[in-house]
Design a protein around this motif. Structure first.
Motif, PDB file in Angstrom:
ATOM      1  N   SER A 496      20.427  70.670  18.009  1.00  0.00           N
ATOM      2  CA  SER A 496      20.241  71.737  17.029  1.00  0.00           C
ATOM      3  C   SER A 496      20.200  71.187  15.610  1.00  0.00           C
ATOM      4  O   SER A 496      19.363  71.593  14.787  1.00  0.00           O
ATOM      5  CB  SER A 496      21.363  72.768  17.170  1.00  0.00           C
ATOM      6  OG  SER A 496      21.287  73.750  16.167  1.00  0.00           O
ATOM      7  N   GLY A 505      16.748  73.646  24.136  1.00  0.00           N
ATOM      8  CA  GLY A 505      16.421  74.580  25.220  1.00  0.00           C
ATOM      9  C   GLY A 505      16.768  74.014  26.586  1.00  0.00           C
ATOM     10  O   GLY A 505      17.268  74.735  27.460  1.00  0.00           O
ATOM     11  N   PRO A 518      26.136  81.991  28.478  1.00  0.00           N
ATOM     12  CA  PRO A 518      25.898  81.857  27.029  1.00  0.00           C
ATOM     13  C   PRO A 518      27.054  82.429  26.216  1.00  0.00           C
ATOM     14  O   PRO A 518      27.600  83.487  26.531  1.00  0.00           O
ATOM     15  CB  PRO A 518      24.608  82.655  26.805  1.00  0.00           C
ATOM     16  CG  PRO A 518      23.957  82.728  28.139  1.00  0.00           C
ATOM     17  CD  PRO A 518      25.063  82.744  29.151  1.00  0.00           C
ATOM     18  N   CYS A 523      24.477  80.391  21.469  1.00  0.00           N
ATOM     19  CA  CYS A 523      23.356  81.180  20.939  1.00  0.00           C
ATOM     20  C   CYS A 523      23.113  80.866  19.462  1.00  0.00           C
ATOM     21  O   CYS A 523      21.958  80.784  19.019  1.00  0.00           O
ATOM     22  CB  CYS A 523      23.632  82.668  21.131  1.00  0.00           C
ATOM     23  SG  CYS A 523      23.654  83.207  22.860  1.00  0.00           S
ATOM     24  N   LEU A 526      21.180  77.634  19.152  1.00  0.00           N
ATOM     25  CA  LEU A 526      19.751  77.802  19.439  1.00  0.00           C
ATOM     26  C   LEU A 526      19.021  78.437  18.260  1.00  0.00           C
ATOM     27  O   LEU A 526      17.894  78.051  17.921  1.00  0.00           O
ATOM     28  CB  LEU A 526      19.572  78.654  20.700  1.00  0.00           C
ATOM     29  CG  LEU A 526      19.899  77.972  22.030  1.00  0.00           C
ATOM     30  CD1 LEU A 526      19.820  78.965  23.174  1.00  0.00           C
ATOM     31  CD2 LEU A 526      18.933  76.816  22.285  1.00  0.00           C
ATOM     32  N   VAL A 527      19.643  79.420  17.627  1.00  0.00           N
ATOM     33  CA  VAL A 527      19.038  80.040  16.439  1.00  0.00           C
ATOM     34  C   VAL A 527      18.868  79.002  15.334  1.00  0.00           C
ATOM     35  O   VAL A 527      17.818  78.934  14.665  1.00  0.00           O
ATOM     36  CB  VAL A 527      19.894  81.229  15.956  1.00  0.00           C
ATOM     37  CG1 VAL A 527      19.390  81.751  14.617  1.00  0.00           C
ATOM     38  CG2 VAL A 527      19.891  82.347  16.982  1.00  0.00           C
ATOM     39  N   TYR A 530      15.858  76.576  16.198  1.00  0.00           N
ATOM     40  CA  TYR A 530      14.528  77.146  15.930  1.00  0.00           C
ATOM     41  C   TYR A 530      14.321  77.384  14.441  1.00  0.00           C
ATOM     42  O   TYR A 530      13.189  77.297  13.940  1.00  0.00           O
ATOM     43  CB  TYR A 530      14.354  78.450  16.701  1.00  0.00           C
ATOM     44  CG  TYR A 530      14.109  78.229  18.181  1.00  0.00           C
ATOM     45  CD1 TYR A 530      12.906  77.677  18.621  1.00  0.00           C
ATOM     46  CD2 TYR A 530      15.068  78.555  19.134  1.00  0.00           C
ATOM     47  CE1 TYR A 530      12.669  77.455  19.973  1.00  0.00           C
ATOM     48  CE2 TYR A 530      14.841  78.348  20.486  1.00  0.00           C
ATOM     49  CZ  TYR A 530      13.645  77.795  20.897  1.00  0.00           C
ATOM     50  OH  TYR A 530      13.405  77.574  22.232  1.00  0.00           O
ATOM     51  N   ARG A 538      10.983  82.693  17.376  1.00  0.00           N
ATOM     52  CA  ARG A 538      11.821  82.277  18.507  1.00  0.00           C
ATOM     53  C   ARG A 538      13.302  82.363  18.142  1.00  0.00           C
ATOM     54  O   ARG A 538      14.145  82.677  18.993  1.00  0.00           O
ATOM     55  CB  ARG A 538      11.469  80.840  18.910  1.00  0.00           C
ATOM     56  CG  ARG A 538      10.046  80.671  19.434  1.00  0.00           C
ATOM     57  CD  ARG A 538       9.883  81.319  20.808  1.00  0.00           C
ATOM     58  NE  ARG A 538      10.733  80.700  21.786  1.00  0.00           N
ATOM     59  CZ  ARG A 538      10.421  79.584  22.469  1.00  0.00           C
ATOM     60  NH1 ARG A 538       9.235  78.992  22.238  1.00  0.00           N
ATOM     61  NH2 ARG A 538      11.231  79.081  23.364  1.00  0.00           N
ATOM     62  N   SER A 541      14.207  85.909  18.540  1.00  0.00           N
ATOM     63  CA  SER A 541      14.282  86.246  19.963  1.00  0.00           C
ATOM     64  C   SER A 541      15.642  85.852  20.542  1.00  0.00           C
ATOM     65  O   SER A 541      16.263  86.624  21.287  1.00  0.00           O
ATOM     66  CB  SER A 541      13.150  85.542  20.721  1.00  0.00           C
ATOM     67  OG  SER A 541      13.256  85.793  22.107  1.00  0.00           O
ATOM     68  N   ASN A 542      16.127  84.663  20.211  1.00  0.00           N
ATOM     69  CA  ASN A 542      17.453  84.240  20.686  1.00  0.00           C
ATOM     70  C   ASN A 542      18.559  85.057  20.032  1.00  0.00           C
ATOM     71  O   ASN A 542      19.586  85.334  20.654  1.00  0.00           O
ATOM     72  CB  ASN A 542      17.657  82.749  20.404  1.00  0.00           C
ATOM     73  CG  ASN A 542      16.952  81.855  21.391  1.00  0.00           C
ATOM     74  OD1 ASN A 542      17.447  81.571  22.475  1.00  0.00           O
ATOM     75  ND2 ASN A 542      15.752  81.407  21.025  1.00  0.00           N
ATOM     76  N   TYR A 545      18.654  88.300  21.903  1.00  0.00           N
ATOM     77  CA  TYR A 545      19.213  88.084  23.248  1.00  0.00           C
ATOM     78  C   TYR A 545      20.735  87.959  23.182  1.00  0.00           C
ATOM     79  O   TYR A 545      21.449  88.469  24.057  1.00  0.00           O
ATOM     80  CB  TYR A 545      18.599  86.829  23.855  1.00  0.00           C
ATOM     81  CG  TYR A 545      19.210  86.447  25.183  1.00  0.00           C
ATOM     82  CD1 TYR A 545      18.920  87.149  26.346  1.00  0.00           C
ATOM     83  CD2 TYR A 545      20.104  85.375  25.283  1.00  0.00           C
ATOM     84  CE1 TYR A 545      19.483  86.800  27.567  1.00  0.00           C
ATOM     85  CE2 TYR A 545      20.680  85.019  26.490  1.00  0.00           C
ATOM     86  CZ  TYR A 545      20.359  85.745  27.631  1.00  0.00           C
ATOM     87  OH  TYR A 545      20.936  85.398  28.833  1.00  0.00           O
ATOM     88  N   MET A 546      21.226  87.314  22.157  1.00  0.00           N
ATOM     89  CA  MET A 546      22.676  87.177  21.986  1.00  0.00           C
ATOM     90  C   MET A 546      23.331  88.552  21.856  1.00  0.00           C
ATOM     91  O   MET A 546      24.372  88.824  22.467  1.00  0.00           O
ATOM     92  CB  MET A 546      22.964  86.330  20.743  1.00  0.00           C
ATOM     93  CG  MET A 546      24.438  86.201  20.379  1.00  0.00           C
ATOM     94  SD  MET A 546      24.664  85.425  18.782  1.00  0.00           S
ATOM     95  CE  MET A 546      23.945  86.667  17.729  1.00  0.00           C
TER      96      MET A 546
END
Length: 715
Positions: A496, A505, A518, A523, A526-527, A530, A538, A541-542, A545-546
């Motif tokens: 990251s 990923g 997760p 999470c 990942l944010v 991206y 993207r 999107s994460n 999702y979180m």
């Protein structure tokens, strides 16, 4: 024990004495009862198996009573021993029995006849005691006690006789217990029992458990003593029987001439060898003697010897060594200590252990000196333990020095040494040395365990090589070694920070397949990945999702999402996200305000940025270094000279915390604002810190030198 053992030929005399004692003060009451007897048919209260009542005024059994009871138990029915008992001892025994008996019977009479006065009760007691004494003289009480209690005496009713029977047995049982208790007190003080208790205390047994063990050992010792005493009695009886048989045989030979074998009571004589069988194994075979000798020899090698006691002058030298400083020359003192004690390996180890507990620094110095001592018998394990001790304290140079000595003496590092080196080099960030130690382990055929793999993975991650760390993780999985959640998170964090969305990923997917769900942290990483890669869609999107899986975004996660929008300058989407989160109760923190200040500063919105800076102050927080860099860049580009120089002074005070990126932003801000002299000065500070400027920065600095403008920019 029964009543026969309490009575001898002088029972009548003793009973008369006791009767006189009872009759003298209550003669009138006794006469009254004789003239007008009170019926003695009463029901005694239920005993319920309770302990017999004790007279508090009655003294404890005298020593003669204890000796007599002991002899009565040991020599049951022996008329010779009974005849040796003195009158005073018999008197004490009978007085003890009758005293307890009268005390309990008096309470029974008081309960059965609550309306009777004391004289009447004493008269009843007189009759009962006289009858009991007379039965003791004839042996009738013993006979009745040994048989059923259903047949009462003719002078007593059935209820009264039942009470007399029960109380007599209670008294005898109580006297037995006191005799046993007195014997137990003696065995509790046996030296063997004390020694076992001391050993139990040394191994950590305390309190109630130690008390129970002490009584158990005392009871076993008492039973053992009684067993051997019974054997001695059997041996004595056997000897006497043989003497009596020989005497009888001689008398019969003189009178009648007939020969008879004397009947001798003795233990059976054994034929053949004693055979010991345990679980079907015959241990009487002579081969087990050789086995026991070999085990004893092996124990002498394996079991550590006791260190020599340190006394006299050697003790003084030991104290001088312990009280020395690390900088002192200890070689003369150690040589004198060796000459006085002539130590073995166990003596050295005991001394080093004492040093480690009292002075760690001195321990390391002495332990290194001892490696050259002949009496220490240095082996590879001694080097390994010392290297491991230095590694745990992060003493890199000391550990490498011991390793060098080890190689000079022709001793190759073993698996334990290599493992310690892997952990040490990984902790200090020396990747090359860690890889060398790791390959040394593999060359020796050692398959790394979880700890070694974790150390090497962290070494790769600290060196900024997450892909090599990922390959080691896959090697772990191929060997069916499950990586820990901490390793997964460290890999995800490294990918990251470098903006490698592919690696982040992959790690996130592997975590889910490994059973790790997760989390807010994963999470958020990942944010961030991206966002640094410049893919806000993207990242969003994460982020969504979180929230879908039930994790509420915190200040750091929201700041990461805003930073992703900042990459593409999507201010409207960022503000919409903030308004949506604030409706759900989100309150921005320092991280979120820091991103917004940086963003507004780049847009030259000075007033709005300063307003957000006030929000941070309202929360009682200190603005982070990133905010100061953003403010300086904003003020410099906006031409606010005074505030720009103030912000620059704050950054120069924190120059040790600045990285390469922060230096480049400051220098570019100075060039854009026209502060060319300060730009070249800050460039010098950057090079002094060891940072290499980028090509674009070098071009900007070169261009600024060609311009003929002054040192100050526009006002």
């Amino acid at each position: 024990m029964n009543l026969r053992h309490l009575v001898s030929r002088q029972a009548v005399t003793n009973a008369s004495k006791i009767s006189a004692r009872l009759r003298s003060p209550y003669g009138h009451g006794f006469t009254t009862m004789a003239a007008d007897p009170v019926p003695l048919s009463f029901h005694s209260p239920s005993q319920g198996g309770s302990k017999p009542l004790k007279n508090p005024k009655c003294p404890k059994p005298i020593s003669s009573f204890n000796r007599y009871i002991h002899s009565a138990q040991a020599q049951v029915g022996d008329p010779k021993i009974d005849s040796e008992v003195s009158d005073e001892e018999e008197d004490g025994v009978i007085n003890e029995f009758l005293s307890r008996f009268v005390w309990i019977i008096r309470q029974k009479l008081n309960e059965a006849y609550p309306d009777c006065d004391k004289e009447t009760i004493d008269g009843m007691l007189m009759i009962i005691v006289q009858k009991v004494v007379s039965e003791m003289e004839k042996g009738g009480i013993e006979q009745m006690l040994s048989e059923s209690q259903s047949t009462p005496l003719q002078d007593f009713s059935e209820d009264l006789w039942k009470t007399v029977w029960e109380v007599s047995n209670m008294v005898l049982e109580d006297m037995k217990k006191e005799v046993k208790k007195e014997k137990m007190k003696g065995f509790l003080q046996e030296e063997e029992v004390k020694e076992m208790c001391r050993f139990a205390g040394e191994v950590g047994i305390r309190g109630d458990m130690l008390r129970e063990l002490r009584f158990k050992w005392a009871r076993e010792k008492m039973e053992e003593t009684e067993f051997y005493q019974s054997l001695e009695r059997l041996r004595e009886e056997d000897r006497k029987s043989q003497e009596e048989g020989e005497a009888a045989e001689g008398m019969q030979a003189e009178t009648t001439g007939e020969e008879e074998k004397s009947k001798v009571v003795s233990l059976p004589k054994r034929r053949g060898k004693i055979r010991y069988n345990i679980y079907g194994l015959d241990l009487s075979d002579s081969k087990w003697v050789d086995v026991a000798d070999k085990i004893h020899e092996a124990e002498e090698i394996i079991w550590p010897q006791e260190p020599k006691p340190i006394t006299g002058k050697c003790k003084l030298v030991t104290e001088r060594i312990i009280q020395s400083n690390v900088t002192d020359d200890l070689s003369p003192l150690l040589a004198e200590w060796v000459e006085l004690l002539q130590p073995s390996k166990i003596d050295w180890l005991n001394f080093l252990d004492r040093l480690r507990k009292q002075n760690t620094g001195l321990y390391f110095k002495v332990a290194e000196l001892v490696l050259n001592e002949k009496s220490f018998q240095t082996n590879i394990r001694d080097y390994s333990m010392l290297i491991d001790a230095h590694a745990k304290q992060n003493h890199l140079e000391d550990a490498e020095r011991i390793l060098k000595k080890m190689n000079e003496n022709g001793i190759q590092p073993d698996i334990l040494t290599a493992t310690s080196l892997v952990h040490m080099y990984s902790k200090v960030g020396n990747l090359d040395s860690a890889k060398e130690a790791f390959e040394s382990l593999r060359s020796q055929g050692f398959k790394p365990d979880t700890k070694v793999y974790n150390s090497m993975i962290m070494a790769y991650l600290n060196a900024g090589q997450p892909k090599l760390a990922e390959s080691l993780m896959r090697e772990m999985e191929a060997r069916d070694i499950k990586p820990t959640k901490e390793i997964f998170m460290a890999l995800l964090r490294s990918f990251s920070q470098s903006g490698d969305v592919g690696g982040a990923g992959r790690i996130a997917n592997i975590m889910q397949f490994a059973g790790f769900q997760p989390t807010l942290e994963s999470c958020t990483l990942l944010v961030e990945a991206y966002g640094k890669a410049g893919d806000p869609d993207r990242a969003r999107s994460n982020f969504d999702y979180m929230m879908k899986v039930g994790h509420r975004p915190d200040d750091r996660c929201t700041a990461s999402m805003l930073a992703a929008y900042e990459k593409k300058n999507l201010l409207d989407k960022a503000l919409n996200l903030l308004m949506q989160l604030e409706k759900d109760g989100f309150e921005p923190g320092v991280a979120t305000y820091s991103v917004l200040i940086d963003w507004l500063g780049k847009l030259q919105l000075v007033g709005e940025a300063e307003q957000l800076l006030g929000k941070i102050a309202e929360q009682g927080e200190t603005p982070p270094l990133k905010v100061h860099v953003s403010l300086f860049e904003m003020y410099a580009k906006a031409g606010v000279e005074k505030k720009a120089l103030q912000a620059l002074g704050v950054l120069e005070a924190k120059k040790e915390q600045l990285g390469s990126g922060e230096f480049e932003r400051i220098i570019n801000g100075l060039i854009d604002g026209g502060f060319k002299q300060e730009a070249h000065r800050i460039h010098g500070l950057m090079e002094a810190r060891g940072f290499v400027p980028s090509s674009s920065l070098n071009l900007a600095l070169a261009a600024s030198r060609l311009k003929r403008s002054g040192t100050r920019g526009p006002q």
